[in-house]
Design an enzyme around this catalytic site. Structure first.
Site, PDB file in Angstrom:
ATOM      1  N   HIS A 194      -6.924  -5.680  -1.874  1.00 51.88           N
ATOM      2  CA  HIS A 194      -5.838  -4.864  -1.315  1.00 51.88           C
ATOM      3  C   HIS A 194      -5.052  -5.712  -0.327  1.00 51.88           C
ATOM      4  O   HIS A 194      -5.202  -5.607   0.890  1.00 51.88           O
ATOM      5  CB  HIS A 194      -6.430  -3.628  -0.635  1.00 51.88           C
ATOM      6  CG  HIS A 194      -5.428  -2.551  -0.373  1.00 51.88           C
ATOM      7  ND1 HIS A 194      -4.764  -1.897  -1.387  1.00 51.88           N
ATOM      8  CD2 HIS A 194      -4.965  -2.005   0.791  1.00 51.88           C
ATOM      9  CE1 HIS A 194      -3.949  -0.993  -0.868  1.00 51.88           C
ATOM     10  NE2 HIS A 194      -4.036  -1.044   0.444  1.00 51.88           N
TER      11      HIS A 194
ATOM     12  N   ASP B 224      -8.612  -4.879  -6.275  1.00 54.77           N
ATOM     13  CA  ASP B 224      -8.297  -3.901  -5.247  1.00 54.77           C
ATOM     14  C   ASP B 224      -9.143  -2.641  -5.447  1.00 54.77           C
ATOM     15  O   ASP B 224      -9.014  -1.958  -6.463  1.00 54.77           O
ATOM     16  CB  ASP B 224      -6.811  -3.551  -5.328  1.00 54.77           C
ATOM     17  CG  ASP B 224      -6.322  -2.740  -4.137  1.00 54.77           C
ATOM     18  OD1 ASP B 224      -7.149  -2.103  -3.471  1.00 54.77           O
ATOM     19  OD2 ASP B 224      -5.103  -2.748  -3.889  1.00 54.77           O
TER      20      ASP B 224
ATOM     21  N   SER C 147       0.849  -1.189   0.000  1.00 53.70           N
ATOM     22  CA  SER C 147       0.000   0.000   0.000  1.00 53.70           C
ATOM     23  C   SER C 147       0.886   1.241   0.000  1.00 53.70           C
ATOM     24  O   SER C 147       1.674   1.420  -0.930  1.00 53.70           O
ATOM     25  CB  SER C 147      -0.962  -0.045   1.184  1.00 53.70           C
ATOM     26  OG  SER C 147      -1.997   0.908   1.032  1.00 53.70           O
TER      27      SER C 147
END
Length: 614
Positions: free
Chosen positions: A585, A553, A468
């Site tokens: 994600h 995602d 991320s």
């Protein structure tokens, strides 16, 4: 030389995790694999332990696995959430333990369910928020577990963060403001108008959050940094708005509060420094905390309790052991070991996570953790800078499978709470505003310089890795400072800040002002955002990359990886790209995690020289 810890032990399914007591304390439920997929199991709770002879699996997930659940207060239903292939459109499911019937309580395509509240006084009801009518906003519904009937109770006019009182009535919410701040609103009852209770400036929006109403509904507990540097535990009088401070620390945020389930008065406050520290606010539980701390050397986490508050479930975090769970009898002040989350880890040598502090180039104090490889060698080590995501979260002390994996393979693992991380007060968070790819990255580079100055790191063998925001940092490392690193591993990291902000999930839209304030506004800062985007400097890459992405995602879209991979291909830059068609994600499925870490292990060994499992 220390034995290699198998990847399946580090990154496969846990053996057991997340024990939860039934409301009457007669049964224990937990999550464990069933035919390779995480499901919920139940067994009788005998004398604070578990009767393993009668354990049975009660859910039937065969795909992504169940990662969290709750008991309804009727003691009959178990509730859990599940999405499809990582799309984060969570559905709420219930299992009737008497009939073993399983129901999707929110059977709406493309709708995200959020569990808002469960209350002992209303054992067959709960509040759930759904963005069914507007993808950007969640309305609150009352759900009857017996009939499955959903009744809308509150239509959101733009509010977020709903809080219900002890009567299962939504009485507090937050209204995002155009400047990135919030207004905390309350109402007297379900039929009253909303009115402002607390104005939360933009600098406090990430470090202020309501927690719970008092039992009589006259006051609201919150963790708040308003009028302070760190997040304090405060009580706000609903009638007058008067704020009283219950717990505070000048340098550390309050990160957890244990409440008495009857009075809803705070009992124990957790502060997070290098490790957790505790403040007892209710003298009635002082001896309980002392008895619990005597059970294990790790830091306790208060996981659950029965409705009578007679039995607690406690976990301990430790850097050198799997997570153990205990039941604790408050009457006898004795604990009983339940299980460890992954006992096979105990067969191997785990390495201590050592806190460190250094001064960044502009004078800001930065904290982090170093996990060294096994053995006495602490000099000139190949190293991996492992960057946390968020960025508005932080690394913490305790068992970390990635840190242990890196150390076991021969690398020094460096974890840094760079500016913008939470836990150190609002000024530290604000120091990261508009500093993506700027001073936030400088902190990471300064951490490498610090480790080098200590003699720990071989400057010719440093990698950067993260997910991320950490994936973005890895891409920034490869594009902005390729001279510092030998290789980079990006997991679901954005490559273009403009397109990242323009494609956030619809239910994040009410908070877009926070992104504009803290990252940048594509409408007015397009050139600035491009200058801080790794995609703008692909031509500067001189190191190999491994990029991994979930196709579904909703936060960092597949296109964020695809566009930089396309640029790498055009430029002929060495890279590997892994696209997981059934992930979002991050990687929920153990087979996908194991596939990724096998590739990452080979990649790091190739460029940093560490060990690799066959």
């Amino acid at each position: 030389m220390a034995d290699l810890i198998p990847r399946r032990i580090l990154f496969g399914n846990p053996e057991r995790v997340s024990p939860r007591l039934s409301p009457d304390g007669s049964r224990m439920a937990w999550i464990a694999p069933h035919e390779g997929t995480l499901n919920v199991w139940v067994a009788p709770a005998i004398d604070l332990g578990i009767d393993w002879t009668q354990e049975q699996v009660v859910t039937d997930d065969t795909d992504r696995g169940i990662r969290g659940f709750a008991w309804a207060h009727d003691g009959r239903h178990l509730l859990y959430q599940q999405d499809v292939a990582g799309d984060e459109n969570w559905h709420l499911y219930a299992v009737d333990l008497q009939t073993m019937g399983r129901r999707d309580l929110t059977p709406f395509d493309g709708v995200q369910a959020q569990l808002i509240a469960l209350e002992r006084k209303f054992p067959t009801e709960l509040l759930v928020a759904l963005n069914k009518d507007n993808p950007q906003l969640h309305d609150v519904y009352r759900l009857n577990l017996v009939t499955g009937k959903l009744v809308k109770e509150v239509a959101s006019p733009g509010f977020i963060s709903w809080v219900a009182d002890a009567q299962l009535v939504v009485r507090a919410a937050a209204a995002p403001q155009p400047d990135g701040g919030l207004v905390l609103l309350v109402r007297r009852d379900a039929h009253s108008d909303w009115r402002p209770l607390l104005r939360i400036p933009a600098d406090d929006a990430l470090t202020t959050q309501p927690i719970a109403f008092s039992a009589d509904g006259a006051s609201l507990l919150a963790v708040s940094s308003v009028d302070a540097q760190t997040s304090r535990l405060v009580r706000i009088d609903v009638a007058t708005g008067a704020v009283s401070v219950l717990a505070q620390d000048p340098t550390a945020d309050v990160v957890d509060v244990r409440l008495d389930p009857d009075t809803r008065q705070p009992q124990i406050v957790t502060l997070l420094r290098d490790r957790s520290e505790y403040q007892v606010l209710d003298p009635a539980v002082a001896d309980d905390l002392a008895a619990i701390r005597a059970l294990h050397l790790g830091d306790p986490m208060f996981v659950d309790a029965d409705d009578a508050d007679a039995t607690w479930v406690v976990a301990f975090t430790s850097d050198v052991s799997p997570v153990p769970y205990f039941s604790y009898d408050r009457r006898r002040r004795t604990g009983r070991f339940l299980f460890e989350h992954q006992p096979a880890i105990s067969r191997f040598d785990l390495q201590e996570m050592e806190p460190f502090t250094f001064t960044a180039r502009d004078g800001l104090a930065i904290h982090g953790y170093a996990t060294f490889p096994p053995g006495d060698q602490r000099a000139c080590l190949p190293s991996v800078l492992y960057v946390h995501g968020g960025p508005w979260t932080r690394d913490v002390w305790g068992y970390n499978p990635t840190a242990q994996w890196l150390a076991n393979r021969g690398y020094l693992c460096l974890q840094v709470n760079y500016r913008g991380s939470t836990g150190y007060g609002k000024s530290f968070v604000a120091a990261g505003d508009r500093e993506w790819g700027g001073r936030m990255h400088d902190d990471l580079i300064d951490a490498v310089a610090f480790a080098t100055g200590q003699g720990w790191t071989d400057t010719g063998r440093v990698g950067i890795m993260g997910g991320s925001y950490g994936g973005y940092a890895a891409l920034v490392g490869a594009t902005f400072t390729p001279e510092v690193f030998c290789c980079a591993v990006d997991i679901v990291g954005p490559s273009n800040l403009k397109t990242l902000i323009e494609t956030i999930p619809p239910y994040w839209a009410p908070l877009i002002a926070q992104f504009h304030r803290r990252v940048g506004d594509p409408a007015t800062d397009a050139e600035f955002l491009w200058s801080r985007s790794p995609l703008s400097r692909v031509a500067d890459i001189r190191i190999p990359l491994l990029i991994a992405q979930g196709a579904n995602d909703p936060r960092v879209k597949q296109s964020e990886s695809e566009q930089i991979v396309a640029a790498l291909r055009r430029a002929g830059i060495e890279h590997e790209y892994m696209l997981f068609a059934d992930e979002g994600h991050g990687f929920a499925k153990p087979q996908n995690r194991l596939r990724f870490y096998a590739a990452a292990e080979r990649f790091l060994a190739r460029y940093l020289g560490g060990r690799a499992e066959d």
